[in-house]
Design a protein around this motif. Structure first.
Motif, short mmCIF file in Angstrom:
data_model
loop_
_atom_site.label_atom_id
_atom_site.label_comp_id
_atom_site.label_asym_id
_atom_site.label_seq_id
_atom_site.Cartn_x
_atom_site.Cartn_y
_atom_site.Cartn_z
N ALA A 119 0.84 -1.20 0.00
CA ALA A 119 0.00 0.00 0.00
C ALA A 119 0.87 1.25 0.00
O ALA A 119 1.96 1.27 0.57
CB ALA A 119 -0.92 0.01 1.21
N TYR A 140 -8.77 8.34 1.14
CA TYR A 140 -8.81 7.37 2.23
C TYR A 140 -9.69 7.89 3.35
O TYR A 140 -9.33 8.81 4.09
CB TYR A 140 -7.39 7.14 2.78
N GLY A 141 -10.87 7.31 3.51
CA GLY A 141 -11.73 7.52 4.67
C GLY A 141 -12.23 8.93 4.83
O GLY A 141 -12.02 9.83 4.03
N GLY A 145 -10.35 3.03 6.57
CA GLY A 145 -10.64 4.42 6.25
C GLY A 145 -10.88 5.29 7.46
O GLY A 145 -11.46 6.37 7.35
N CYS A 157 -0.11 10.05 11.00
CA CYS A 157 -0.42 11.12 10.06
C CYS A 157 -0.36 12.45 10.80
O CYS A 157 -1.08 12.63 11.80
CB CYS A 157 -1.81 10.88 9.48
N PHE A 177 0.57 5.61 0.55
CA PHE A 177 -0.25 6.72 1.00
C PHE A 177 0.38 8.02 0.55
O PHE A 177 1.60 8.18 0.60
CB PHE A 177 -0.39 6.72 2.52
N SER A 220 -4.63 10.07 0.50
CA SER A 220 -4.97 9.27 -0.67
C SER A 220 -4.17 7.98 -0.61
O SER A 220 -3.08 7.93 -0.03
CB SER A 220 -4.67 10.03 -1.95
N GLN A 221 -4.69 6.93 -1.25
CA GLN A 221 -4.05 5.61 -1.16
C GLN A 221 -4.19 4.88 -2.49
O GLN A 221 -5.16 5.08 -3.23
CB GLN A 221 -4.71 4.79 -0.05
N HIS A 244 -2.86 0.70 -4.16
CA HIS A 244 -2.22 -0.58 -3.89
C HIS A 244 -1.52 -1.07 -5.15
O HIS A 244 -2.01 -0.86 -6.27
CB HIS A 244 -3.24 -1.64 -3.44
N VAL A 280 -3.62 6.15 11.71
CA VAL A 280 -4.44 5.52 10.68
C VAL A 280 -4.76 4.11 11.17
O VAL A 280 -3.88 3.24 11.24
CB VAL A 280 -3.71 5.49 9.33
#
Length: 1003
Positions: A89, A113-114, A150, A137, A91, A99-100, A102, A146
């Motif tokens: 993953a 992300y979430g 999310g 974060c 980030f 934002s993410q 894979h 995190v």
């Protein structure tokens, strides 16, 4: 000797790096960077390097930069943080949230992300993964964990309910260090917080960066300087151990970025450049790098080290720089050279480095001496005022300490002195005045050799130290100009030549000259000669690369050649030098190539390693083992090091285009792709790939193949492969990266794909087409059968009608005519016409009988034809008492004949028989009717009177026979002689009429 050795050795002099240029390569928006400000640099485990900019995220794979913005799914365009997390993953922290993406999902775009947690302010300034796997974060609103799914969880910072978090680091003891604009917060494993503020020793409460070095020490970069922190142990108080400011030698007041180099030095990005705190336990030693050393900008806002040990520096507005972990350091005008145009570099008797450069005002040559930190330029008289057009061997200091130099005024000799003392000095003597001296060289006996140009041609001169006189040597051919000198272990003097006469070497053993011709591929000019530590003679040439004589002077003369096919970047080699490890460095038109004679491996150095872009004119090794290269862009110095063993490279697919359309590939590259089936219009593929290991990218090459077309591997230096117009079918593309030791990737990157055939080549279309064709054939057959049946019925009806109606009428006419004749008695006026009428009716009845027979499909066989022919012949020949023989095909040769063929053959036969009856006057006749494979043959002959072969003209009957034969694609031949009878032969093909009826049938 690496960066540490070079920089420590030079830091002893206060102005050690006044201007020398480091091996730096800059990348900007012109190279694909999203913006020229780079706030964060993150090398990942795959080998990519990621750059966070105000205009998006950029990825560097060693060759090219690809940038991503809002169109790729980023929630915001401005990024200050980036993180590679476990399980593939990634980030990205943007100004609008996290934002993410894979690596496992092909072409996965960035996704938000979430949802934001309580107090979560979206500009994300820091992302860090702790050793325990927790992802932290840092935002303008504080610190958040995190937690997955999310979701975020706020981590309270005591006394700082809402503060901007700039950096996060977890140490080996599990303490979490958090940098803020209000100092540093340390969270213990038990959750107990500590705070380090300005009153605790920080030069400034605003902390920009944190660094945990390999020794476990924690460093902080603040707006007031660099700080070394202590953690206080398991339960002790964390605090400031030492602060480094301008008083300690750190020139930049604000520290913006921190990184640790491979040698343990702490790299410090400031608002005026980069400072390096060299490792050691004594007084701090800072080495300061500015724009004078090649930095592209003053303010350095981010630092990071890649897998190869290169330092990357992000700037405020000039892009990002890669500072090589080892490479060339360049000296130019700011380092004391009169100009950057350097024609020669060598060492004097004291071991000092001396360079000969061009001067502009006044035009000439100057001599620059290196004092360990910079060059000092002086200009000797005559030598400087009347410069030679030569390069490399144009100045030397002899064993006696005297200086000998090439000039247009002749061979200049200066009294013994240091190089610096040549300033303004007149030569002691000038020999061979009027000769434009091109090269000078000293042999082991103290003799000074010189080559030059004179009005009557080129000359070779030698100063004899015993006689103290100079003499002309008659060795070279007229017109040959010596361009290189060397002396081997046996005292032989070797000479190479300039220009088109340079295709040979000249050896002088003290008594005589011996010429050595080069084999095919003769070089035009010999630029330099070198005898290495093993006594081998190396030859640098224009066009033939690098050549080597294992045992110079011994027969046979068979030099071994190294050229582009051996790995050299160019076949033009202008300078050569050997390092202390026995490796040969060749200066070429494309950089410097290092050749290992033991293995044959070649390593290429270019501008990416700090080498100036100018032409290389001379090379030299100093007493410390450093290699110096004179170029038209300054003097470059390289400290050779032992290369670490190259690692096994990995390889990834980074881009795929099919039919001009891009297939989505993960931003982090993929080792396996299985795109959906490709339409026929997308059968053109462009595949881009990249390899990674601990070598420079230029050292890797690639090996690929496309299963389904060929099974052989192909080698390339490119990172892109194109396949045009692939045939339908299944394919497997495989690619491996290969390192400098020819070791390939353990597992290739793979693309499995299938190109669909066009719809007219697919099974369902072929099945439909086959069914349609079968239906058409069946329908055509049915139509033809129906037509044949219809035609047969029509022929039967016509034959029946002709026989029953017209035939009956003609018979009635004949009968009535006979009755009237009988009643008329002897009335000739009446019986004559009636007899004619009766005869005509019988003839018409006979003709009609033939037509009815020909039309009737019940008679469409060979046996019917031969029966009718037999009956006709029997009726006529019996009436005239002519004996005849009729031979016909056997019953097993029967076949079906068309109505036209039966009719035409029968009419030809009737005409032939009628001719016998009317003209032959014969007693015997023979009829041969036979089948010869695909031909029918009819032969009618008699023993009658015949007719002469010279008889002119032919009756209408014979012409009709020939016309009927041509209609069938056959021919009629007539043979006759007076008194020998006549033979008529018909030959026609079975089946359809011949396309060329005039061509004679085969016998």
């Amino acid at each position: 000797m690496g960066w540490q050795a070079i920089l420590i050795a030079t830091i002893a002099v206060p102005m050690c790096l006044e201007g020398e240029v480091l091996p730096i390569r800059s990348y900007t928006t012109a190279d694909g960077l999203a913006a020229n400000r780079v706030d964060c640099i993150v090398p990942d485990s795959r080998g990519f390097i990621w750059f966070c900019t105000p205009e998006g995220l950029s990825r560097f794979d060693g060759y090219r930069i690809v940038s991503y913005g809002a169109s790729g799914g980023l929630p915001g365009r401005s990024l200050e943080s980036f993180l590679e997390a476990p399980a593939g993953a990634y980030f990205a922290g943007t100004d609008r949230g996290l934002s993410q993406f894979h690596t496992g999902a092909s072409g996965a775009a960035f996704a938000a992300y979430g949802a934001a947690a309580d107090g979560f302010d979206r500009p994300i300034h820091a992302l860090k993964k702790s050793p325990s796997g927790t992802i932290w974060c840092g935002t303008r609103g504080g610190l958040f964990e995190v937690v997955g799914g999310g979701r975020f969880r706020r981590q309270a910072l005591p006394g700082l309910p809402r503060t901007l978090v700039t950096d996060i680091v977890e140490d080996a003891g599990g303490k979490l260090w958090v940098a803020t604009f209000e100092g540093i917060v340390v969270l213990g494993k038990d959750g107990a917080p500590q705070r380090i503020a300005k009153e605790d020793g920080l030069p400034n409460k605003w902390v920009n960066a944190l660094l945990l070095d390999r020794a476990g020490r924690m460093w902080a970069g603040t707006r007031g300087g660099l700080v070394l922190l202590h953690d206080g142990g398991a339960a002790g108080q964390c605090g400031v151990q030492r602060a480094y400011t301008a008083k300690a030698g750190l020139p930049g007041r604000e520290v913006l970025a921190l990184a640790e180099g491979p040698d343990g030095a702490i790299w410090i990005g400031t608002q005026i450049g980069i400072s390096r705190l060299l490792p050691g336990s004594g007084d701090p030693v800072f080495q300061n790098l500015t724009r004078n050393q090649g930095l592209s900008d003053r303010q350095i806002v981010s630092l990071a080290v890649d897998q190869a040990g290169n330092m990357w520096a992000g700037t405020e507005g000039a892009g990002v720089m890669r500072i090589g972990s080892g490479g060339f350091v360049t000296f130019r005008e700011q380092d004391g050279l009169s100009t950057d145009r350097v024609f020669s570099v060598f060492g004097d008797r004291a071991g000092r480095v001396v360079a000969v450069t061009e001067t502009l005002a006044p035009p000439g040559r100057s001599v620059a001496v290196f004092d360990g930190g910079r060059f000092r330029a002086v200009m000797p008289k005559v030598l400087g005022d009347n410069p030679s057009w030569g390069q490399h061997q144009i100045l030397l200091q002899s064993r006696t300490g005297e200086w000998w130099g090439a000039s247009r005024a002749g061979l200049c000799r200066f009294a013994p002195s240091s190089a610096a003392a040549l300033a303004g000095r007149q030569p002691k003597a000038i020999y061979a005045q009027g000769v434009d001296v091109f090269r000078v060289f000293e042999d082991s006996k103290g003799g000074i050799w010189a080559s030059g140009q004179y009005g009557d041609g080129n000359r070779l001169l030698r100063w004899d130290p015993a006689r103290k006189a100079i003499s002309r040597i008659e060795g070279p051919k007229p017109g040959q100009l010596v361009s290189a000198f060397a002396e081997d272990r046996n005292g032989n003097i070797w000479m190479g030549f300039w220009g088109p006469d340079g295709g040979e070497l000249l050896r002088y053993d003290g008594r005589q000259f011996t010429r050595h011709k080069f084999p095919a591929g003769t070089p035009a000019t010999i630029f330099a000669l070198l005898v290495d530590h093993a006594g081998r003679l190396w030859i640098a040439s224009d066009g033939a690369g690098l050549a080597m004589l294992e045992n110079p002077g011994q027969a046979p003369f068979h030099p071994r050649t190294y050229d582009t096919s051996s790995g050299l970047a160019s076949n033009q080699v202008t300078a050569i030098v050997e390092d202390n490890a026995g490796r040969i460095y060749a200066g070429t038109g494309k950089g410097v190539d290092r050749l290992d004679p033991m293995t044959g491996r070649v390593k290429h150095f270019s501008a990416a390693d700090g080498l100036p872009n100018g032409e290389i004119k001379s090379a030299f090794r100093d007493r410390f083992g450093n290699l110096w290269f004179a170029t038209s862009q300054g003097v470059a110095r390289l400290t050779p090091t032992a290369d670490p063993p190259p690692t096994i490279p990995s390889v990834l697919i980074t881009d795929l285009e099919t039919g001009g359309r891009r297939y989505p590939v993960s931003q982090a590259g993929e080792a396996l792709l299985r795109p959906p089936k490709l339409d026929p219009s997308r059968n053109q593929l462009q595949i881009t790939f990249v390899g990674f290991n601990n070598e420079p990218g230029e050292s890797l090459r690639y090996r690929y193949k496309l299963g389904g077309t060929d099974e052989g591997w192909h080698d390339t230096l490119d990172h892109t492969v194109n396949y045009a117009a692939l045939e339908p079918g299944g394919y497997t593309f495989l690619v491996k990266a290969v390192n400098s030791e020819d070791r390939a990737s353990a597992a290739p990157a793979e693309i499995d794909f299938e190109v669909l055939p066009p719809f007219w080549r697919r099974w369902w279309f072929e099945a439909l087409a086959l069914a349609g064709l079968a239906s058409f054939i069946w329908a055509t057959h049915r139509y033809r059968v129906a037509q044949a049946v219809h035609l047969e019925r029509m022929r039967i009806r016509i034959a029946t009608d002709l026989h029953d109606d017209i035939g009956a009428g003609l018979s009635q006419i004949a009968i009535l005519s006979e009755v009237l004749i009988q009643r008329s008695g002897a009335d000739q006026a009446l019986s004559g016409p009636l007899s004619g009428m009766a005869g005509s009716a019988r003839e018409l009845l006979a003709s009609m009988s033939d037509i009815v027979w020909a039309i009737n499909p019940r008679h469409d066989h060979l046996r019917d034809l031969q029966q009718r022919m037999r009956r006709f012949a029997s009726d006529l020949f019996a009436a005239r008492n002519i004996d005849f023989v009729f031979r016909a095909p056997a019953a097993d040769q029967d076949l079906k004949l068309g109505a036209d063929m039966r009719r035409e053959i029968y009419l030809v036969f009737k005409e032939a028989v009628n001719n016998i009856m009317r003209h032959a006057d014969c007693t015997q006749a023979e009829i041969d009717f036979s089948r010869d494979r695909d031909w029918l043959a009819l032969r009618v002959s008699d023993n009658g009177k015949g007719f002469p072969a010279t008889a002119s003209g032919a009756g209408q009957g014979l012409l009709n026979m020939q016309a009927r034969a041509r209609t069938l694609g056959g021919e009629v031949r007539i043979a006759s002689a007076a008194g020998e009878g006549t033979t008529i032969a018909l030959r026609v093909p079975l089946g359809r009429p011949r396309a060329f009826p005039w061509r004679k049938p085969s016998k």
